[in-house]
Motif scaffolding. Sequence first.
Motif, PDB file in Angstrom:
ATOM      1  N   ILE A  51       0.947  -1.266   0.022  1.00 15.94           N
ATOM      2  CA  ILE A  51       0.018   0.045  -0.111  1.00 15.94           C
ATOM      3  C   ILE A  51       0.760   1.208   0.262  1.00 15.94           C
ATOM      4  CG2 ILE A  51      -1.983   1.351   1.254  1.00 15.94           C
ATOM      5  CD1 ILE A  51      -2.599  -1.662   2.352  1.00 15.94           C
ATOM      6  N   VAL A  52       0.859   2.048  -1.054  1.00 13.24           N
ATOM      7  CA  VAL A  52       1.684   3.203  -1.022  1.00 13.24           C
ATOM      8  C   VAL A  52       1.105   4.399  -0.465  1.00 13.24           C
ATOM      9  CG1 VAL A  52       2.731   4.808  -2.909  1.00 13.24           C
ATOM     10  CG2 VAL A  52       2.281   2.190  -3.480  1.00 13.24           C
ATOM     11  N   ALA A  53       2.065   5.271   0.374  1.00 19.25           N
ATOM     12  CA  ALA A  53       1.610   6.421   0.958  1.00 19.25           C
ATOM     13  C   ALA A  53       0.993   7.148  -0.130  1.00 19.25           C
ATOM     14  CB  ALA A  53       2.607   6.977   1.618  1.00 19.25           C
ATOM     15  N   ARG A  54      -0.309   7.911   0.214  1.00 17.08           N
ATOM     16  CA  ARG A  54      -1.097   8.678  -0.665  1.00 17.08           C
ATOM     17  C   ARG A  54      -0.065   9.756  -1.134  1.00 17.08           C
ATOM     18  NH1 ARG A  54      -6.181   7.819  -0.476  1.00 17.08           N
ATOM     19  NH2 ARG A  54      -6.693   6.862   1.208  1.00 17.08           N
ATOM     20  N   ALA A  55       0.843  10.379  -0.678  1.00 18.74           N
ATOM     21  CA  ALA A  55       1.679  11.517  -1.221  1.00 18.74           C
ATOM     22  C   ALA A  55       2.471  10.984  -2.214  1.00 18.74           C
ATOM     23  CB  ALA A  55       2.451  12.100   0.041  1.00 18.74           C
ATOM     24  N   TRP A  56       2.696   9.648  -2.237  1.00 15.14           N
ATOM     25  CA  TRP A  56       3.575   9.193  -3.401  1.00 15.14           C
ATOM     26  C   TRP A  56       3.083   8.369  -4.450  1.00 15.14           C
ATOM     27  CZ3 TRP A  56       8.681  10.242  -3.670  1.00 15.14           C
ATOM     28  CH2 TRP A  56       9.396  10.768  -2.790  1.00 15.14           C
ATOM     29  N   PHE A  57       1.807   8.129  -4.149  1.00 12.95           N
ATOM     30  CA  PHE A  57       1.028   7.231  -5.266  1.00 12.95           C
ATOM     31  C   PHE A  57       1.285   8.058  -6.626  1.00 12.95           C
ATOM     32  CE2 PHE A  57      -2.706   5.280  -7.381  1.00 12.95           C
ATOM     33  CZ  PHE A  57      -2.265   4.054  -7.123  1.00 12.95           C
ATOM     34  N   ALA A  58       1.138   9.193  -6.518  1.00 11.72           N
ATOM     35  CA  ALA A  58       0.861   9.830  -7.902  1.00 11.72           C
ATOM     36  C   ALA A  58       2.300  10.048  -8.525  1.00 11.72           C
ATOM     37  CB  ALA A  58       0.351  11.173  -7.596  1.00 11.72           C
ATOM     38  N   GLN A  59       3.173   9.907  -7.777  1.00  8.36           N
ATOM     39  CA  GLN A  59       4.513   9.918  -8.506  1.00  8.36           C
ATOM     40  C   GLN A  59       4.868   8.670  -9.211  1.00  8.36           C
ATOM     41  OE1 GLN A  59       6.627  12.644  -7.961  1.00  8.36           O
ATOM     42  NE2 GLN A  59       5.010  13.593  -6.357  1.00  8.36           N
ATOM     43  N   ALA A  79      -7.111   2.012  -2.426  1.00 10.74           N
ATOM     44  CA  ALA A  79      -6.998   2.832  -3.650  1.00 10.74           C
ATOM     45  C   ALA A  79      -5.596   3.179  -3.853  1.00 10.74           C
ATOM     46  CB  ALA A  79      -7.823   4.144  -3.225  1.00 10.74           C
ATOM     47  N   THR A  80      -4.878   2.988  -3.044  1.00 10.94           N
ATOM     48  CA  THR A  80      -3.145   3.085  -3.388  1.00 10.94           C
ATOM     49  C   THR A  80      -2.346   1.930  -3.513  1.00 10.94           C
ATOM     50  OG1 THR A  80      -2.587   3.590  -1.025  1.00 10.94           O
ATOM     51  CG2 THR A  80      -3.449   5.593  -2.483  1.00 10.94           C
ATOM     52  N   SER A  81      -3.115   0.786  -3.565  1.00 10.38           N
ATOM     53  CA  SER A  81      -2.474  -0.454  -3.559  1.00 10.38           C
ATOM     54  C   SER A  81      -1.706  -0.538  -5.174  1.00 10.38           C
ATOM     55  CB  SER A  81      -3.309  -1.591  -3.606  1.00 10.38           C
ATOM     56  OG  SER A  81      -3.706  -1.734  -2.368  1.00 10.38           O
ATOM     57  N   ARG A  82      -0.359  -1.204  -4.871  1.00 11.07           N
ATOM     58  CA  ARG A  82       0.312  -1.655  -6.065  1.00 11.07           C
ATOM     59  C   ARG A  82       0.952  -2.762  -5.854  1.00 11.07           C
ATOM     60  NH1 ARG A  82       1.542   2.372  -9.925  1.00 11.07           N
ATOM     61  NH2 ARG A  82       2.418   0.475 -10.951  1.00 11.07           N
ATOM     62  N   LEU A  83       1.491  -3.620  -6.920  1.00 17.78           N
ATOM     63  CA  LEU A  83       2.145  -4.526  -6.865  1.00 17.78           C
ATOM     64  C   LEU A  83       3.767  -4.336  -6.781  1.00 17.78           C
ATOM     65  CD1 LEU A  83       0.459  -7.307  -9.516  1.00 17.78           C
ATOM     66  CD2 LEU A  83       0.322  -7.132  -6.829  1.00 17.78           C
ATOM     67  N   SER A  84       4.594  -4.584  -5.614  1.00 18.02           N
ATOM     68  CA  SER A  84       5.779  -3.720  -5.547  1.00 18.02           C
ATOM     69  C   SER A  84       6.913  -4.484  -6.598  1.00 18.02           C
ATOM     70  CB  SER A  84       6.251  -4.411  -4.076  1.00 18.02           C
ATOM     71  OG  SER A  84       6.563  -5.794  -3.989  1.00 18.02           O
ATOM     72  N   VAL A  92      13.635   9.792  -8.717  1.00 19.87           N
ATOM     73  CA  VAL A  92      12.357  10.644  -8.224  1.00 19.87           C
ATOM     74  C   VAL A  92      11.393  10.068  -6.906  1.00 19.87           C
ATOM     75  CG1 VAL A  92      11.897  12.055 -10.243  1.00 19.87           C
ATOM     76  CG2 VAL A  92      10.938   9.737  -9.994  1.00 19.87           C
ATOM     77  N   LEU A  93      11.844   8.775  -6.794  1.00 19.16           N
ATOM     78  CA  LEU A  93      11.098   7.940  -5.758  1.00 19.16           C
ATOM     79  C   LEU A  93      11.801   7.929  -4.374  1.00 19.16           C
ATOM     80  CD1 LEU A  93       9.549   5.199  -7.671  1.00 19.16           C
ATOM     81  CD2 LEU A  93       8.528   7.004  -7.243  1.00 19.16           C
ATOM     82  N   ASP A  94      12.965   8.851  -4.332  1.00 18.57           N
ATOM     83  CA  ASP A  94      13.758   8.702  -3.122  1.00 18.57           C
ATOM     84  C   ASP A  94      12.768   9.157  -2.080  1.00 18.57           C
ATOM     85  OD1 ASP A  94      15.906   8.916  -1.527  1.00 18.57           O
ATOM     86  OD2 ASP A  94      16.492  10.730  -1.809  1.00 18.57           O
ATOM     87  N   GLY A  95      12.996   8.509  -0.962  1.00 17.07           N
ATOM     88  CA  GLY A  95      11.785   9.000   0.086  1.00 17.07           C
ATOM     89  C   GLY A  95      10.637   8.497   0.270  1.00 17.07           C
ATOM     90  N   LEU A  96      10.460   7.127  -0.704  1.00 16.83           N
ATOM     91  CA  LEU A  96       9.045   6.602  -0.997  1.00 16.83           C
ATOM     92  C   LEU A  96       8.703   5.972   0.289  1.00 16.83           C
ATOM     93  CD1 LEU A  96       6.865   5.354  -3.140  1.00 16.83           C
ATOM     94  CD2 LEU A  96       8.628   3.514  -3.342  1.00 16.83           C
ATOM     95  N   VAL A  98       5.838   3.007   1.561  1.00 12.18           N
ATOM     96  CA  VAL A  98       4.885   2.010   1.557  1.00 12.18           C
ATOM     97  C   VAL A  98       4.518   1.102   2.532  1.00 12.18           C
ATOM     98  CG1 VAL A  98       5.463   1.810  -0.960  1.00 12.18           C
ATOM     99  CG2 VAL A  98       6.387   0.059   0.830  1.00 12.18           C
ATOM    100  N   LYS A  99       3.390   0.744   2.755  1.00 11.86           N
ATOM    101  CA  LYS A  99       2.893  -0.031   3.959  1.00 11.86           C
ATOM    102  C   LYS A  99       2.813  -1.680   3.669  1.00 11.86           C
ATOM    103  CE  LYS A  99      -0.598  -0.518   7.579  1.00 11.86           C
ATOM    104  NZ  LYS A  99      -1.601   0.274   8.142  1.00 11.86           N
ATOM    105  N   ILE A 100       3.388  -2.356   4.207  1.00 12.96           N
ATOM    106  CA  ILE A 100       2.898  -3.914   4.142  1.00 12.96           C
ATOM    107  C   ILE A 100       1.563  -4.068   4.434  1.00 12.96           C
ATOM    108  CG2 ILE A 100       3.701  -6.300   4.496  1.00 12.96           C
ATOM    109  CD1 ILE A 100       5.571  -4.257   3.389  1.00 12.96           C
ATOM    110  N   PRO A 101       0.645  -4.692   3.432  1.00 15.24           N
ATOM    111  CA  PRO A 101      -0.634  -4.932   3.947  1.00 15.24           C
ATOM    112  C   PRO A 101      -0.630  -6.035   4.891  1.00 15.24           C
ATOM    113  CG  PRO A 101      -0.281  -5.692   1.630  1.00 15.24           C
ATOM    114  CD  PRO A 101       1.053  -5.252   2.236  1.00 15.24           C
TER     115      PRO A 101
END
Length: 110
Positions: A51-59, A79-84, A92-96, A98-101
């Motif tokens: 689960i990607v943090a909301r602030a990062w999902f759009a990146q 809504a912000t789930s992705r396959l890692s 640009v993803l430095d600081g990403l 994510v949460k482990i579901p």
Amino acid sequence: MIHVTFVTTDGARVEAQAEAGQPLLEVGQAAGMALEGTCEGQMACSTCHVIVARAWFAQLPAASNDEEDLLDLAAGVTATSRLSCQIVLTDVLDGLEVKIPGFSNDMQVG
Ligand code: FES
């Protein structure tokens, strides 16, 4: 060096470092996260769901249709789930973050 923070199902924050071009799944596994990644990035399992943090999902580059279809089958999808395995780290993803579901239904992140 790209910094990634994983939030475990217990709420612990685990900092990891990655090289550009590494899949997020690989970084998470190296950091000891409970990401099975059974199909090793072949987009056939969904056990690498994060689960990607909301602030990062759009990146992130948008998910492919195949990824969306698999996510529909994953447990605890948000809504912000992705396959890692499909997230390739770039500068640009430095600081990403994510949460482990988990199965605790605590869907708050970020
Ligand atoms: S590792 Fe199987 S879908 Fe990502």
